[in-house]
Design a protein around this motif. Structure first.
Motif, PDB file in Angstrom:
ATOM      1  N   TYR A 197       1.011   3.679  -3.320  1.00  0.00           N
ATOM      2  CA  TYR A 197       1.852   4.209  -2.244  1.00  0.00           C
ATOM      3  C   TYR A 197       1.019   4.874  -1.160  1.00  0.00           C
ATOM      4  N   ASN A 198       1.613   4.933   0.002  1.00  0.00           N
ATOM      5  CA  ASN A 198       0.939   5.426   1.194  1.00  0.00           C
ATOM      6  C   ASN A 198       0.912   6.954   1.167  1.00  0.00           C
ATOM      7  N   LYS A 199       0.057   7.485   0.321  1.00  0.00           N
ATOM      8  CA  LYS A 199       0.026   8.932   0.101  1.00  0.00           C
ATOM      9  C   LYS A 199      -0.378   9.690   1.360  1.00  0.00           C
ATOM     10  N   GLU A 200      -1.335   9.148   2.088  1.00  0.00           N
ATOM     11  CA  GLU A 200      -1.802   9.835   3.297  1.00  0.00           C
ATOM     12  C   GLU A 200      -0.666  10.030   4.295  1.00  0.00           C
ATOM     13  N   LYS A 201       0.164   8.997   4.452  1.00  0.00           N
ATOM     14  CA  LYS A 201       1.282   9.083   5.386  1.00  0.00           C
ATOM     15  C   LYS A 201       2.334  10.068   4.886  1.00  0.00           C
ATOM     16  N   LYS A 261      -2.063  -5.151  -1.644  1.00  0.00           N
ATOM     17  CA  LYS A 261      -2.116  -3.690  -1.685  1.00  0.00           C
ATOM     18  C   LYS A 261      -1.120  -3.200  -2.731  1.00  0.00           C
ATOM     19  N   GLU A 284       8.222   2.289   8.207  1.00  0.00           N
ATOM     20  CA  GLU A 284       6.924   2.528   7.582  1.00  0.00           C
ATOM     21  C   GLU A 284       6.964   2.210   6.091  1.00  0.00           C
ATOM     22  N   VAL A 322       6.070   2.582   2.314  1.00  0.00           N
ATOM     23  CA  VAL A 322       5.611   3.730   1.530  1.00  0.00           C
ATOM     24  C   VAL A 322       5.045   3.284   0.186  1.00  0.00           C
ATOM     25  N   ASP A 377      -2.814   6.357  -4.976  1.00  0.00           N
ATOM     26  CA  ASP A 377      -3.119   5.978  -3.595  1.00  0.00           C
ATOM     27  C   ASP A 377      -3.183   4.459  -3.480  1.00  0.00           C
ATOM     28  N   ALA A 378      -2.609   3.924  -2.415  1.00  0.00           N
ATOM     29  CA  ALA A 378      -2.595   2.472  -2.224  1.00  0.00           C
ATOM     30  C   ALA A 378      -4.018   1.935  -2.114  1.00  0.00           C
ATOM     31  N   ARG A 386       8.334  -4.246  -1.163  1.00  0.00           N
ATOM     32  CA  ARG A 386       7.893  -2.955  -0.643  1.00  0.00           C
ATOM     33  C   ARG A 386       9.086  -2.045  -0.412  1.00  0.00           C
TER      34      ARG A 386
END
Length: 344
Positions: free
Chosen positions: A233-237, A230, A317, A319, A287-288, A311
């Motif tokens: 980055y975890n944009k949704e979070k 992956k 979490e 990111v 976005d990841a 990471r």
């Protein structure tokens, strides 16, 4: 260990000021500012772009008549809109009011705080022609990270405690009695420098084992493996922190992605303020997504190889999933940090 908000003394172009109806949090490092009608309730949270001429001030002050004052060294710039630099006027700062630690406006007066001298000066004007009154700064009032004024009182942001992020409100910086504490709403804390470490947890940077390959045979084996990793980055979070923010279009045009910019800043801060002290600006901040990488290697009999990916995250979490992989024959994660250190 409890992390803290970065104090004004350790950052440039960041400040809190207040006018008649709103309080403003200035973030020159993000190129924008937050407006709210209530820090405690997190009401009417709106993010506006910060005009280039209004960025990187040493101090920011607002008055009750709709003016903002950006102080730099020995002069100040007065505007009516921080987004457009409207009605800009530049004037000299009275020599007696230069080199203050904090500046705030209360009703029709300005207050200049000199922490090391333990005093504050109250004046009707920041310009050359002005009169002022000196008062002593009380012990409790001298502990603020940021200061701002309202119509009839002054406020200051307290160092983070077991009660979280709080600000103090009172009519007089000279006396400790009458000061009342209020909590700062989490949606506001997220916008403060260092705030993500308090609402989400301190930043971390670590190698994660994403694949282990073992040769259980008695002969060497040449492997060619397609690895799925992956990247991004975890944009949704991260976008969850902005759910109660109204972000004006000009901010989105300038920043592209405000939450990503806030995360980059948080990772660059020192551990004292919940950061990882690394510069992640050159990593992939899309976005990841899953990316394939073809890896070839020879594996000796009854040996294993470990694939590690670096990471960055907040709390527990992840990111940001960095691009680089390390292949190792050790089951323990690598010791090196693949990202450059952040500049202080």
């Amino acid at each position: 260990m409890m992390k803290d908000i970065i104090p004004k003394s350790k950052t440039k172009g960041v400040d809190i000021c207040a006018g008649k109806n709103f309080t403003y949090i200035i973030r020159s490092d993000l190129g924008c500012y937050m407006q709210t009608s209530d820090l405690n309730k997190g009401s009417d949270l709106t993010i506006f772009s910060l005009h280039p001429s209004c960025r990187n001030g040493d101090h920011y002050v607002a008055d009750m008549e709709g003016h903002f004052y950006i102080i730099k060294a020995k002069s100040y710039r007065r505007v009516t809109d921080l987004s457009t630099d409207a009605d800009a006027v530049v004037q000299d700062l009275d020599p007696d009011f230069q080199h203050g630690d904090h500046y705030l406006g209360i009703n029709k007066f300005f207050v200049v705080i000199f922490k090391r001298r333990g005093i504050c000066r109250i004046t009707s004007s920041l310009g050359i022609i002005s009169t002022d009154v000196k008062v002593n700064l009380s012990p409790k009032s001298s502990s603020g990270l940021y200061y701002w004024g309202l119509s009839e009182c002054c406020c200051f942001l307290k160092p983070v405690s077991d009660w979280g992020v709080q600000y103090c409100k009172g009519a007089d910086l000279e006396k400790d009695d009458g000061l009342v504490d209020y909590s700062v709403h989490p949606d506001v804390v997220n916008f403060l420098p260092g705030g993500l470490s308090i609402t989400r947890g301190p930043a971390f940077g670590r190698w994660e084992n994403i694949k282990t390959i073992t040769n259980n045979s008695d002969t060497p084996v040449t492997w060619q493996k397609k690895i799925i990793k992956k990247v991004g980055y975890n944009k949704e979070k991260m976008t969850q922190i902005t759910h109660n923010w109204k972000i004006t279009p000009s901010v989105l045009i300038q920043s592209g992605d405000l939450t990503g910019l806030i995360a980059k800043c948080q990772f660059s801060f020192s551990a004292e303020y919940g950061g990882a002290q690394v510069c992640a600006m050159k990593e992939t901040w899309n976005d990841a997504t899953d990316a394939e990488e073809l890896i070839s290697f020879e594996l000796k009999p009854h040996k294993s190889l470990y694939l590690w990916q670096y990471r960055l995250g907040l709390g527990d979490e992840p990111v940001l999933f960095c691009r680089d992989l390390i292949i190792s024959n050790e089951p323990n994660p690598p010791n090196n940090v693949p990202l450059p250190p952040a500049q202080p």
